[in-house]
Design an enzyme around this catalytic site. Structure first.
Site, PDB file in Angstrom:
ATOM      1  N   PRO A  16       0.808  -1.221   0.000  1.00 49.08           N
ATOM      2  CA  PRO A  16       0.000   0.000   0.000  1.00 49.08           C
ATOM      3  C   PRO A  16       0.844   1.276   0.000  1.00 49.08           C
ATOM      4  CG  PRO A  16      -0.661  -1.471   1.799  1.00 49.08           C
ATOM      5  CD  PRO A  16       0.541  -2.092   1.146  1.00 49.08           C
ATOM      6  N   GLY A  33      -0.013   2.064 -11.459  1.00 48.35           N
ATOM      7  CA  GLY A  33       0.824   3.251 -11.670  1.00 48.35           C
ATOM      8  C   GLY A  33       0.302   4.197 -12.728  1.00 48.35           C
ATOM      9  N   GLU A  34      -0.509   3.691 -13.650  1.00 44.87           N
ATOM     10  CA  GLU A  34      -1.042   4.563 -14.690  1.00 44.87           C
ATOM     11  C   GLU A  34      -2.496   4.928 -14.425  1.00 44.87           C
ATOM     12  OE1 GLU A  34       2.032   3.348 -18.172  1.00 44.87           O
ATOM     13  OE2 GLU A  34       0.016   2.575 -18.388  1.00 44.87           O
TER      14      GLU A  34
END
Ligand SMILES: Cc1cc2nc3c(=O)[nH]c(=O)nc-3n(C[C@H](O)[C@H](O)[C@H](O)COP(=O)(O)OP(=O)(O)OC[C@H]3O[C@@H](n4cnc5c(N)ncnc54)[C@H](O)[C@@H]3O)c2cc1C
Ligand code: SF4
Lengths: 316, 736
Positions: free
Chosen positions: B623, B695-696
């Site tokens: 996390p 991440g995107e």
């Protein structure tokens, strides 16, 4: 970076004399502008004269009730000086709106006045630029000109002077003190210090070759409210699209200088008589004859709107 | 390991290590400045020389003459490489333009020479002495002007279908009682990662070792060998630490090739870094787009027709920015179409940048959704919920593997205080600031890629993982260590992770948010093999063996893990390979972005005050690093909304603001408060890790959420990014 020789100057007069002896020499103070330009081979001095050892780093009261700021006082120290904060808050605010903490620690008063334009074409040595290579042409005109000047421009150059500090000094009517190669000293009012580009955009100030700045003198405090509003695309660490430096008196009179619009801090004293009539009236006089490009025409509107907001703040 | 049926319970589910907010295991190296980045491999080669790259000063044309005599005589100069001296070169299959130009010039700042000298300063000074005469030719540099000449691009794995059509879009759109037809533009953007592209090349005979900064080790090895025309086995690429990539280091770049050529010419190892002003024009960038979106709906707000068309440009043989693809999947609607068209532009090469396609696509689509919600007088959150779909809208028989999109929207609205938003714009004022709230969906596909790893168990019971996976600042080292630790019943401290070396098994690499899920799944596969071998050696039935607290246990027997390797290290290697689960199911990640923005009523300066992202991306492996990814992406989204933009000089054909002074990205003062919430979710269809990329996702939609907040603050709709004050100053209210 071209190889160069280096010396430390022993006194202001000797520094000026040494610079005159060596064409192609440059003074170096904080180096935050000069070194960047040398790495890009935009500045190619053959000789550097380090002025940091000269005892020009104090702020002293003047007999006239103003302050004499040594050429080497850092932007941080100048902004933090209690007398400056109290009596010339415009200057503190302008300084703190500029660059970053680290840069202001190194940047000096003289170096800040003499920092060069941020025109992006000036930085690209593959492009023609009359300022970088006199007579080569101006790649910016007709190109990407959003940041560039709207008034006092010429067909040779439309660049702006990027300094925030200089805008405050112009509004405060500061005076630059220098020593020349022959040891003579002189004073240059801020109004005459920076030049418009004309046909010779590479000549940016009234300084003669080798002339060294020793101090900047602030006249007696003006009172009034001191507001510096710098408008930019991000909240910090960006040059001004436009900036407005104003000193407004309780009766509504005052002074206004602009950054981000011209080759010098822009002030038109006659326009200030319009201050009681509001931002539009002032801007009409202040920017009369402006020749913006398609990319930067917004700056004219932006000046008026920002000035309107500054005047509202001064009233409130 | 073949993954072709959904995951069931497996050792990862214990979540003793995986899923925990563990600090980066490479953090101390980075914070003490001892993690060697590409330019900092000081001990690896002796007698290193330095190269300085010269970029072309024109956008298109030819080199008429190049005079290197003066530079060759300059102090310290060892060699000068140009296309004329380099010998024949091939081209990597992932490059569009050649990495060393000349005599033909394909784009501005295409590398045309490398000057190699004893010191960096000597190389740079000598580079100024190289005289190049160009014969410039006219080119096409303006997307809007070239749009009319755009044609249908070639379909590839990267583009997906170029044109799609389901039902009768035209008819349904014409009949829709409420409709919208608007055009949006997004600008060219530069990756502008902190670490510029850099390489150190060392030849030993005909073998080349390259220390570099690469997201995809195997692609680089492949393309470097192809460009140099040498066997791939003779090339070793090493990239243990990468100072950011964002897609800019997916493909072999000029620093790598020129370091190799410079080292060959000088007979010494050579280091090359691209100086910052070269990065935007020399390397790839995210191409600008023009996007037309049409939406038709019933008065109740059900979408009946949706179309998304996108135009972008690239060099000949390049590809389109796939800005339409999310529109095929995000919302329901029986009649739909998408299309991509590509114009030939002579600007530098366009290619992937963080969330290629979806990032600019969502910037447009999610403003359109906001505009449509307003036309319908429906709350934008409710409008999206109303048009949710649990199946691929083009193929209703194909479900999403999981799609908690509505949960993200509802939770986000609740957490953010969305109900306090005034649907009527320009009504909330605080001093001189106009304040507004905006939101947008987040959506990004989850991609499956084969990924391999090797694991070693030593006699002390320590485990080492080797894979050519890269850590571009994302946290790969840490989640890989967590995966191996969980699988082998060890604390993270007993796992050593070695990444970024072409001598290691080929991984998914870092890109397309596919790194985390696939690379850890590959490590999982290798660990399964290692467990089997350990169990075998210890005489356990591998199905019964539990790997816990450094021991292997079964029944009442417990043996220290290291005992299995008493005779010598045990090495296991495997790859995760996928079946057709991504065809049977649509795998995507979802989220919702919420933004509060304030606009100076006089100057028009827009500042974000508060942001929230709610993300559903399967199991969150760590996390802490996942949150870092998302807040970084949100920051990038603010940049995309408000400032990021490569300014094109359409006469001279180049990106003018080619340094970090001119190309602005957000600074700390621009990002006051960010919150990230992850839904507690697993997706057993994605991999044994049950994770997906994140991440995107964190970037997709942010720009539109900012734009929608600015609209809510001011009542001014801007459809051209970035939303700088000059795009709407004249539409703001008079200054009092
Ligand atoms: C990233 C970045 C952001 C910046 N942002 C801002 C900003 O927002 N606003 C702003 O106003 N400025 C900004 N600056 C510019 C900064 O203020 C200047 O670089 C700094 O003030 C220059 O001072 P210096 O002492 O370092 O000058 P130097 O670099 O040492 O010198 C600059 C010039 O002055 C000459 N010189 C120095 N001292 C003397 C002297 N005593 N007499 C005669 N000539 C002299 C030198 O020869 C040289 O030509 C920024 C700079 C950077 C690098
Ligand atoms: S505007 Fe001035 S500084 Fe800019 S390119 Fe033209 S001449 Fe050079």
């Amino acid at each position: 970076m071209k190889p160069f020789s280096y010396e430390r100057a022993a006194s202001p007069a000797e520094a000026a004399a040494a610079a005159a002896r060596r064409p192609g020499a440059r003074f170096i103070a904080g180096g935050t502008n000069l070194l960047d330009l040398m790495k890009l081979q935009i500045e190619v001095p053959s000789h550097l004269i380090d002025v940091n050892g000269l005892a020009l780093d104090t702020i002293e009261p003047t007999p006239e009730g103003g302050l004499r700021v040594g050429a080497l006082v850092s932007n941080t120290a100048l902004a933090a000086d209690p007398r400056v904060r109290r009596d010339y808050a415009l200057l503190t605010r302008a300084l703190l709106a500029g660059a970053s903490g680290q840069l202001r620690n190194k940047a000096t008063t003289a170096g800040n006045l003499l920092q060069r334009t941020r025109c992006p074409y000036f930085y690209d040595t593959a492009q023609p630029c009359n300022k970088r290579r006199p007579g080569s042409g101006c790649a910016a005109i007709g190109g990407f000109t959003r940041q560039l000047g709207v008034i006092g421009t010429s067909d040779a150059c439309i660049a702006t002077h990027p300094s925030d500090m200089a805008v405050a000094l112009r509004a405060l009517d500061a005076v630059v003190e220098t020593v020349q190669a022959d040891g003579a000293t002189r004073t240059i009012p801020m109004a005459d210090f920076h030049r418009l580009p004309g046909e010779t955009p590479h000549i940016e100030t009234a300084l003669q070759p080798g002339e060294l700045i020793t101090a900047v003198v602030l006249p007696r405090p003006l009172g009034g409210r001191h507001i510096y509003r710098k408008v930019r695309d991000r909240a910090s660490y960006a040059f001004a699209l436009v900036s407005v430096g104003a000193v407004v008196q309780p009766d509504g009179t005052g002074r206004v200088a602009l950054g981000g619009v011209a080759h010098k801090p822009w002030r038109v004293e006659e326009a200030e008589t319009e201050l009681p009539r509001g931002a539009r009236a002032v801007t009409e006089r202040l920017l009369a004859g402006a020749r913006p490009t398609r990319d930067n025409a917004f700056k004219v509107t932006l000046v008026e709107r920002t000035l309107g907001s500054v005047l509202a703040e001064a009233r409130g | 390991m073949k993954f072709d049926t959904p995951a069931t319970t497996n050792p990862i589910d214990a979540l003793k290590v995986v899923g925990q907010p563990i600090d980066r295991i490479d953090g101390p190296l980075k914070t003490t400045g001892t993690a060697p980045y590409a330019y900092e491999h000081h001990g690896e080669a002796e007698n290193v020389a330095y190269g300085h790259v010269i970029g072309a000063g024109i956008a298109k044309g030819r080199i008429a003459g190049i005079d290197t005599a003066a530079a060759g005589r300059a102090p310290g100069v060892l060699a000068i490489v140009t296309a004329a001296t380099a010998g024949p070169l091939g081209k990597g299959k992932r490059n569009t333009a050649t990495l060393l130009g000349g005599p033909e010039i394909q784009h501005y700042h295409q590398a045309v020479a490398l000057v190699v000298a004893e010191t960096f300063e000597q190389a740079r000074a000598a580079a100024e002495l190289v005289r190049i005469d160009y014969l410039a030719e006219p080119g096409a540099f303006d997307l809007r002007a070239a749009k009319g000449s755009a044609t249908k691009p070639k379909e590839s794995g990267q583009t997906g279908p170029v044109d799609t059509s389901v039902g009768d879009f035209a008819g349904a759109f014409a009949r829709a009682p409420v409709s919208l037809d608007t055009t949006y533009t997004t600008p060219d953007q530069s990756h502008m990662m902190m670490e510029p592209h850099a390489s150190l090349a060392l030849w030993e005979g005909d073998r080349l070792t390259l220390w570099t900064s690469s997201q995809m080790i195997d692609w680089w090895t492949d393309d470097l060998a192809a460009t140099l025309d040498i066997p791939k086995k003779n090339v070793r690429v090493v990239s243990p630490f990468i100072g950011g990539g964002f897609g800019g280091k997916l493909f072999l770049r000029a620093d790598a090739l020129l370091a190799a050529l410079g080292a060959r010419a000088a007979g010494r190892p050579v280091k090359v870094a691209l100086h910052r002003p070269l990065v935007p024009n020399n390397t790839t960038h995210r191409p600008a787009t023009v996007q037309r979106i049409r939406i038709g709906a019933t008065r109740e707000g059900d979408i009946t027709a949706i179309a998304h068309e996108s135009w972008s440009g690239d060099l000949p043989d390049g590809g389109p920015e796939t800005a339409v693809n999310q529109t095929r999947l995000l919302y329901a609607g029986a009649n739909r179409m998408t299309a991509m068209r590509l114009a030939v532009l002579d600007l530098p090469e366009g290619n992937s940048m963080r969330a290629p396609g979806e990032a600019p696509g969502m910037m447009a689509l999610e403003i359109a959704m906001d505009e449509m919600a307003e036309k319908l007088r429906i709350d934008p959150v409710e409008f999206r919920i109303r048009n949710d779909t649990l199946v691929d809208p083009e193929k209703p028989g194909r479900p999403f593997s999981s799609r908690p999109f509505v949960e993200c929207l509802r939770l986000g609205a609740d957490r953010f205080g969305w109900s306090r938003r005034d649907p009527q714009p320009a009504r909330r004022r605080e001093g001189r600031w106009l304040v507004g709230l905006g939101m947008a969906a987040a959506f990004r596909n989850n991609l499956l890629m084969t990924s391999a790893a090797r694991v070693r168990l030593d006699a002390e019971g320590g485990v080492t993982v080797e894979t050519d996976m890269t850590d571009i600042g994302t946290g790969s080292y840490t989640i890989i260590a967590q995966t191996a630790a969980e699988m082998m019943g060890l604390p993270v401290g007993r796992v050593t992770v070695r990444l970024g070396d072409s001598r290691f098994p080929v991984s998914a690499g870092s890109g397309g948010q596919f790194g985390a899920n696939n690379a850890t799944a590959g490590v999982y596969a290798a660990c399964v093999k290692l467990r089997e071998e350990i169990a075998r050696r210890l005489g356990f039935n591998s199905a019964d063996a539990a790997f816990v607290d450094g021991e292997v246990r079964s029944g009442n027997r417990a043996i220290p893990l290291g005992a299995a390797a008493a005779e010598g290290e045990i090495v296991a290697e495997d790859a995760i390979e996928y079946g057709d689960l991504d065809e049977t199911y649509q795998q995507s990640t979802f989220g919702a972005h919420f933004v509060e923005a304030a606009v100076d009523s006089a100057t028009g300066e827009a500042r974000v005050r508060r942001m929230l992202a709610v993300c559903a991306a399967g199991r969150i492996l760590n996390p802490k690093s996942a949150r870092s990814q998302v807040i970084g992406a949100m920051t990038m989204g603010v940049g995309a909304a408000l400032m990021e933009h490569l300014a094109v000089d359409t006469r001279r054909g180049f990106f003018v603001n080619h340094d970090l002074a001119g190309y602005e990205v957000p600074v700390h003062a621009d990002i006051p408060h960010q919150e990230v919430v992850f839904l507690d979710e697993t997706d057993p269809i994605s991999s044994p890790m049950k994770a997906k990329g994140v991440g995107e996702l964190g970037l997709c939609g942010v720009g539109a959420a900012v734009a929608n907040a600015i609209y809510n603050a001011t009542g001014v709709r801007v459809r051209d990014y970035p939303i700088t004050l000059d795009t709407y100053l004249d539409r703001l209210p008079e200054v009092a």
